[in-house]
Design a protein around this motif. Structure first.
Motif, mmCIF file in Angstrom:
data_model
loop_
_atom_site.group_PDB
_atom_site.id
_atom_site.type_symbol
_atom_site.label_atom_id
_atom_site.label_comp_id
_atom_site.label_asym_id
_atom_site.label_seq_id
_atom_site.Cartn_x
_atom_site.Cartn_y
_atom_site.Cartn_z
ATOM 1 N N GLY A 192 0.775 -1.223 0.000
ATOM 2 C CA GLY A 192 0.000 0.000 0.000
ATOM 3 C C GLY A 192 0.813 1.283 0.000
ATOM 4 N N GLN A 193 2.161 1.170 0.000
ATOM 5 C CA GLN A 193 3.011 2.362 0.020
ATOM 6 C C GLN A 193 3.531 2.693 -1.382
ATOM 7 O OE1 GLN A 193 3.240 4.237 2.827
ATOM 8 N NE2 GLN A 193 1.834 2.718 3.696
ATOM 9 N N GLU A 194 3.899 3.942 -1.562
ATOM 10 C CA GLU A 194 4.385 4.408 -2.862
ATOM 11 C C GLU A 194 5.741 3.781 -3.210
ATOM 12 O OE1 GLU A 194 4.509 8.659 -3.162
ATOM 13 O OE2 GLU A 194 2.700 8.913 -1.935
ATOM 14 N N ASP A 195 6.083 3.825 -4.503
ATOM 15 C CA ASP A 195 7.406 3.380 -4.937
ATOM 16 C C ASP A 195 8.491 4.183 -4.224
ATOM 17 O OD1 ASP A 195 6.233 1.620 -6.679
ATOM 18 O OD2 ASP A 195 6.803 2.710 -8.507
ATOM 19 N N ARG A 215 6.250 7.156 3.708
ATOM 20 C CA ARG A 215 5.397 6.343 4.592
ATOM 21 C C ARG A 215 4.341 7.236 5.238
ATOM 22 N NH1 ARG A 215 7.812 1.415 6.255
ATOM 23 N NH2 ARG A 215 5.862 1.063 7.397
ATOM 24 N N ASN A 216 3.081 6.807 5.141
ATOM 25 C CA ASN A 216 1.994 7.565 5.764
ATOM 26 C C ASN A 216 1.387 6.799 6.939
ATOM 27 O OD1 ASN A 216 0.530 5.523 4.548
ATOM 28 N ND2 ASN A 216 -0.176 6.817 2.841
ATOM 29 N N ASP A 217 2.113 5.752 7.381
ATOM 30 C CA ASP A 217 1.584 4.876 8.431
ATOM 31 C C ASP A 217 2.466 4.848 9.667
ATOM 32 O OD1 ASP A 217 3.663 3.653 7.046
ATOM 33 O OD2 ASP A 217 2.893 1.628 7.363
ATOM 34 N N LEU A 218 3.403 5.796 9.777
ATOM 35 C CA LEU A 218 4.360 5.761 10.882
ATOM 36 C C LEU A 218 4.414 7.104 11.603
ATOM 37 C CD1 LEU A 218 7.407 4.014 9.125
ATOM 38 C CD2 LEU A 218 5.875 2.971 10.804
ATOM 39 N N PRO A 219 4.711 7.092 12.914
ATOM 40 C CA PRO A 219 4.973 8.341 13.636
ATOM 41 C C PRO A 219 6.399 8.817 13.332
ATOM 42 C CG PRO A 219 5.299 6.486 15.093
ATOM 43 C CD PRO A 219 4.818 5.910 13.785
ATOM 44 N N ARG A 220 6.791 9.914 13.899
ATOM 45 C CA ARG A 220 8.163 10.404 13.754
ATOM 46 C C ARG A 220 9.108 9.474 14.509
ATOM 47 N NH1 ARG A 220 10.002 15.562 12.329
ATOM 48 N NH2 ARG A 220 12.139 16.022 12.987
ATOM 49 N N GLU A 221 10.246 9.174 13.907
ATOM 50 C CA GLU A 221 11.192 8.261 14.572
ATOM 51 C C GLU A 221 11.740 8.871 15.857
ATOM 52 O OE1 GLU A 221 13.508 5.532 12.361
ATOM 53 O OE2 GLU A 221 15.392 6.199 13.290
ATOM 54 N N ARG A 222 11.871 8.010 16.886
ATOM 55 C CA ARG A 222 12.541 8.396 18.137
ATOM 56 C C ARG A 222 13.870 7.665 18.157
ATOM 57 N NH1 ARG A 222 8.343 6.948 22.672
ATOM 58 N NH2 ARG A 222 10.186 7.310 23.964
ATOM 59 N N PRO A 223 14.976 8.364 17.905
ATOM 60 C CA PRO A 223 16.269 7.692 17.753
ATOM 61 C C PRO A 223 16.842 7.187 19.063
ATOM 62 C CG PRO A 223 16.547 10.061 17.615
ATOM 63 C CD PRO A 223 15.074 9.815 17.684
ATOM 64 N N GLY A 224 17.670 6.171 18.958
ATOM 65 C CA GLY A 224 18.375 5.586 20.084
ATOM 66 C C GLY A 224 19.481 4.704 19.544
ATOM 67 N N ARG A 225 19.872 3.700 20.318
ATOM 68 C CA ARG A 225 20.886 2.777 19.803
ATOM 69 C C ARG A 225 20.341 2.077 18.551
ATOM 70 N NH1 ARG A 225 18.744 0.625 24.509
ATOM 71 N NH2 ARG A 225 17.694 -1.388 24.295
ATOM 72 N N GLY A 226 21.181 1.930 17.560
ATOM 73 C CA GLY A 226 20.743 1.303 16.314
ATOM 74 C C GLY A 226 20.110 2.268 15.333
ATOM 75 N N SER A 227 20.154 3.565 15.621
ATOM 76 C CA SER A 227 19.621 4.547 14.674
ATOM 77 C C SER A 227 20.784 5.282 14.007
ATOM 78 C CB SER A 227 18.689 5.542 15.366
ATOM 79 O OG SER A 227 19.416 6.348 16.276
#
Length: 323
Positions: A192-195, A215-227
């Motif tokens: 369902g997401q764009e190319d 992506r229209n299905d996600l909140p803003r990323e909260r960074p931490g380890r692994g970001s």
């Protein structure tokens, strides 16, 4: 002025010792510089790259011991890729990742290229990408003392993936302020997401691309380890970097001004979706203060921190990188 491709990618780890083990012993990359975060000298900044740390080959990590979990989302650098020479090399890595119980998705296609998506122990989102048909920016050369196959070894950084909700302002910065052009697109793996759009600069190819995911299905990323903290793009020299500063100022884009990182000169700014970009010069390089044969074996400090060495070393946990 023309950006030459990806310069480096800087990410976050909560454990320098475990990070060093994974990237050198399992991925076979060379630690070319063990230094400190110049904005917080109490923590390490580790640089993994090819044999000599050529521009476009280094994946770096800031150690932030209390870094929390990353909550995935938009306005992020959501993927980092590492180049390998051939499709056959991916067969080797498929077996090696199994051997070391590394979480991965096996060999798949991403656009016209074969890839392996995988995660490091802190869930850093990584991709091995085949250079089988690459006709653009040349890769580096694998470390001759690598723990992994030299024939199939990692030769540098491939495309960085950005994930945003509204692509328009990011595209404007890439194409109208920087020197990227859209050259391709390929289907998203998310239903369902764009190319995903492919942007390229300089000589093009695997080492000069940004992939833009909407992506229209996600909140803003909260960074931490692994970001990922930021992605840097290659600039020829300091004179050209100064011209880039003038260009950003003319476009009224807030920026850091020129920053001396000793191993290269830098300029930082955020694009409208909040993703941190850096422009960095190709030189002078990592052999400026260490012999090539001994890169990364001891704590290297730029001259402007040398008088603080005793205090800096006292705050750092010992990390044995002698080979």
């Amino acid at each position: 002025m023309q950006l030459k491709g990806i310069h480096h990618v800087s990410a976050i780890t909560a454990n320098a010792k475990n990070n060093y083990h994974f990237y050198t012993e399992i991925l076979g990359m060379r630690l070319v510089k063990k230094t400190v975060n110049q904005d917080d000298t109490s923590v390490y900044h580790l640089f993994y790259a090819d044999e000599v740390g050529n521009p476009g080959t280094d994946l770096t990590f800031f150690e932030i011991p209390n870094a929390g979990t990353t909550y995935l989302g938009i306005s992020s650098i959501s993927g980092t890729s590492l180049r390998v020479p051939t499709n056959q090399a991916l067969e080797y890595w498929n077996k090696r990742l199994d051997q070391y119980n590394v979480d991965h998705d096996g060999i798949t296609m991403e656009g016209k290229r074969q890839v392996i998506h995988f995660r490091d122990p802190e869930k850093q989102r990584l991709t091995l990408v085949s250079d089988e048909d690459n006709k653009g920016v040349a890769g580096g050369r694998p470390w001759s003392k690598s723990s992994a196959s030299i024939e199939h070894g990692i030769t540098g950084l491939g495309p960085s993936k950005l994930t945003v909700e509204n692509p328009t302002p990011t595209i404007q910065v890439l194409t109208e302020v920087l020197t990227f052009k859209q050259v391709d697109r390929y289907p998203s793996s998310i239903k369902g997401q764009e190319d995903i759009m492919v942007f390229s600069t300089g000589e093009g190819g695997t080492g000069a691309e940004v992939h833009l995911e909407v992506r229209n299905d996600l909140p803003r990323e909260r960074p931490g380890r692994g970001s990922v903290h930021h992605v840097a793009f290659r600039v020829e020299n300091k004179d050209e970097l100064a011209k880039w500063r003038e260009r950003l100022q003319a476009e009224r884009i807030p920026n850091s001004g020129l920053v001396d990182r000793f191993y290269f000169q830098s300029l930082y700014f955020r694009e409208p979706n909040g993703i941190l970009f850096e422009l960095a010069t190709d030189g002078p390089g990592f052999a400026t203060d260490e012999e090539v044969e001994h890169l990364g074996e001891s704590l290297a400090l730029p001259p402007f921190f040398e008088d603080q060495r005793k205090e800096i070393e006292a705050k750092l946990k010992p990390l044995d990188t002698k080979r």
